[in-house]
Design a protein around this motif. Structure first.
Motif, mmCIF file in Angstrom:
data_model
loop_
_atom_site.group_PDB
_atom_site.id
_atom_site.type_symbol
_atom_site.label_atom_id
_atom_site.label_comp_id
_atom_site.label_asym_id
_atom_site.label_seq_id
_atom_site.Cartn_x
_atom_site.Cartn_y
_atom_site.Cartn_z
ATOM 1 N N UNK A 195 31.454 6.692 1.662
ATOM 2 C CA UNK A 195 30.317 6.056 0.989
ATOM 3 C C UNK A 195 30.780 5.340 -0.272
ATOM 4 N N UNK A 196 29.999 4.336 -0.641
ATOM 5 C CA UNK A 196 30.286 3.587 -1.866
ATOM 6 C C UNK A 196 29.056 3.642 -2.754
ATOM 7 N N UNK A 197 29.237 4.072 -3.997
ATOM 8 C CA UNK A 197 28.091 4.057 -4.925
ATOM 9 C C UNK A 197 28.263 2.901 -5.904
ATOM 10 N N UNK A 198 27.142 2.486 -6.500
ATOM 11 C CA UNK A 198 27.206 1.447 -7.529
ATOM 12 C C UNK A 198 27.363 0.039 -6.996
ATOM 13 N N UNK A 199 26.994 -0.189 -5.712
ATOM 14 C CA UNK A 199 27.050 -1.559 -5.185
ATOM 15 C C UNK A 199 26.002 -2.387 -5.899
ATOM 16 N N UNK A 200 26.280 -3.668 -6.158
ATOM 17 C CA UNK A 200 25.295 -4.492 -6.877
ATOM 18 C C UNK A 200 23.902 -4.379 -6.260
ATOM 19 N N UNK A 201 22.930 -4.159 -7.148
ATOM 20 C CA UNK A 201 21.548 -4.041 -6.663
ATOM 21 C C UNK A 201 21.136 -2.608 -6.378
ATOM 22 N N UNK A 202 22.083 -1.673 -6.510
ATOM 23 C CA UNK A 202 21.735 -0.268 -6.254
ATOM 24 C C UNK A 202 21.035 0.317 -7.482
ATOM 25 N N UNK A 203 19.730 0.570 -7.336
ATOM 26 C CA UNK A 203 18.954 1.205 -8.405
ATOM 27 C C UNK A 203 18.783 2.670 -8.046
ATOM 28 N N UNK A 204 17.977 3.381 -8.817
ATOM 29 C CA UNK A 204 17.771 4.823 -8.536
ATOM 30 C C UNK A 204 17.192 5.027 -7.142
ATOM 31 N N UNK A 205 16.254 4.167 -6.745
ATOM 32 C CA UNK A 205 15.608 4.343 -5.433
ATOM 33 C C UNK A 205 16.616 4.201 -4.297
ATOM 34 N N UNK A 206 17.480 3.193 -4.393
ATOM 35 C CA UNK A 206 18.479 2.972 -3.341
ATOM 36 C C UNK A 206 19.469 4.142 -3.300
ATOM 37 N N UNK A 216 33.973 9.425 -1.054
ATOM 38 C CA UNK A 216 33.127 8.465 -1.767
ATOM 39 C C UNK A 216 33.904 7.818 -2.903
ATOM 40 N N UNK A 217 33.544 6.590 -3.209
ATOM 41 C CA UNK A 217 34.185 5.910 -4.338
ATOM 42 C C UNK A 217 33.190 4.919 -4.932
ATOM 43 N N UNK A 218 33.494 4.438 -6.118
ATOM 44 C CA UNK A 218 32.596 3.493 -6.790
ATOM 45 C C UNK A 218 32.928 2.070 -6.374
#
Ligand code: SF4
Length: 431
Positions: A289-300, A318-320
């Motif tokens: 998994x990838x966190x912090x992709x552009x447009x990722x808000x709390x809901x996403x 997982x990675x950023x």
């Protein structure tokens, strides 16, 4: 010449290094296990993401230092970093004697004034496992995920022919392999660029019918958008294909998946894993998994957490997100700050740690076949992996009990006595 070859990056690049090693040995050179014993130093580099680029440059500078100290006569840099930044690098790193792009082994041989011989030739690197080997079935990728530089670095999909793959698999088994890890950028598209009907299932049929029955076959990198029920059933019904599915989802929010150009939506993703579990509840499910992709808000991000909780993966890496130069995602609006990325990564990994432990504890008291990779006769234990642990990315099984006559490369039945989030402990089971 005595040559030291350092292989960086992914399993696919490791296979490239072995192909280079095969060419060098065929040309009469000797591969040595460390630069101290070498006349020539070669780095097969990785250029995928910033940290890998930095690691490759550091390795080149180490060889440069050994050359300045008179240890090495020549140094060579090959592989993905050259594909990506070759022109800039050659200007900056004048101490390097020769450069070559990935798979351009002929120019390496020419730089070493050695004859090139036609035909693929692969050979293991010193100090590398003989029991677990990677079987690369294709190179390059046509998927164009917006965050990924690989299609620009390695080009479009190029599948190897079935004949070459089967011949190589035989060779690796003759050299002592007990486990073949099948790799490519995306296994699910195998053969789609070849004339004729070859696909991943055809390949699995051919491997199972041509290899000795005790050889393990492990599949790595299945793009979810082409994981069909037919493929899941083929894996489940396999006699040698391990019930281990490495399916990188990258995310589970509809908006983010679309922005990543992953070609799949959350409902389709969920149905793959639900179907897999319904076919075989012990399937070991691995994902990335990838966190912090552009447009990722709390809901996403919540959608990703909820999905992870619902599927209960056995393994999750997982990675950023990192805005890689030259990728479309680098230009996207809504870039997420580093502190937020760190917080989300920590939260996701903490959730998965609990889930992994629950999945591991399902095997307490059960027996597993373990491929032994190390026997420590001093402290009286052995280490290995079962179908649930892929090499280099997953944990281990620590084996105790009567280790008489047990040696590396053996497959031993083990009764699980303890389970941690990533590793297990067990006793040799002589039932
Ligand atoms: S599938 Fe996507 S992430 Fe994987 S190599 Fe291809 S473009 Fe990159």
């Amino acid at each position: 010449m005595k040559i030291f070859c350092l292989s960086l990056g992914c399993a696919k690049n490791k296979v490239d290094s072995e192909c280079l090693a095969g060419e060098l040995r065929r040309a009469g050179h000797e591969l040595v296990e460390s630069p101290e014993f070498a006349e020539i130093g070669i780095v097969n580099t990785c250029g995928f993401i910033r940290p890998a680029v930095e690691e490759s440059i550091a390795a080149i500078l180490d060889l440069e230092q050994l050359k300045k100290e008179g240890q090495l006569k020549k140094i060579g840099v090959v592989g993905c970093l050259v594909n990506r930044y070759g022109q800039d690098l050659t200007a900056e790193m004048s101490v390097v004697d020769f450069w070559a792009k990935s798979e351009d082994w002929a120019s390496v041989l020419t730089s070493l004034e050695s004859k090139t011989v036609a035909g693929r030739c692969r050979s293991n690197l010193p100090l590398s496992s003989t029991f677990t080997r990677y079987l690369k079935i294709s190179e390059g990728c046509d998927n164009r995920c917006t965050y990924c530089a690989i299609p620009d670095i390695r080009g479009g999909l190029r599948s190897l022919s079935l004949d070459i793959i089967l011949k190589e698999a035989q060779q690796l088994v003759q050299e002592g392999a007990r486990e073949l890890c099948v790799v490519g950028q995306d296994l699910t598209v195998y053969g789609t660029d070849l004339a004729g009907k070859a696909d991943l299932i055809t390949l699995l049929d051919a491997l199972e019918s041509s290899l000795p029955k005790d050889i393990w076959i492990r599949l790595l990198y299945l793009h979810p958008s082409r994981v069909t029920n037919k493929l899941l059933e083929r894996v489940a019904n396999g006699t040698q294909i391990l019930p281990y599915l490495d399916i990188p989802i990258q995310h589970a929010d509809a908006k983010i998946l679309a922005s990543m150009n992953r070609g799949i939506d959350p409902a389709q993703l969920l149905s793959i894993f639900k179907t897999a579990r319904s076919i075989d509840s012990t399937f070991a499910l691995r994902t990335t998994c990838m966190v912090g992709f552009p447009g990722e808000g709390n809901a996403e991000f919540k959608n990703l957490m909820r999905f992870t909780e619902e599927v209960c993966f056995d393994r999750l890496g997982a990675f950023s997100f990192f805005p890689e130069e030259g990728t479309n995602a680098m230009q996207l609006e809504g870039q997420v700050s580093e502190p937020v990325k760190r917080r989300r990564l920590k939260k996701l990994l903490a959730l998965q740690e609990k889930i992994s432990l629950e999945r591991q504890q399902l095997f307490l008291g059960k027996t597993l076949d373990v491929l032994i990779e190390k026997v420590d006769t001093v402290y009286g234990f052995a280490e290995g992996r079962s179908f649930r642990e892929a090499p280099e990315v997953d944990g281990l099984v620590e084996v105790h009990g009567c280790l008489n006559n047990i040696k590396e490369g053996d497959v031993v039945r083990v009764k699980v006595t303890d389970a941690m989030p990533h590793d297990m402990v067990g006793e040799v089971h002589r039932g």
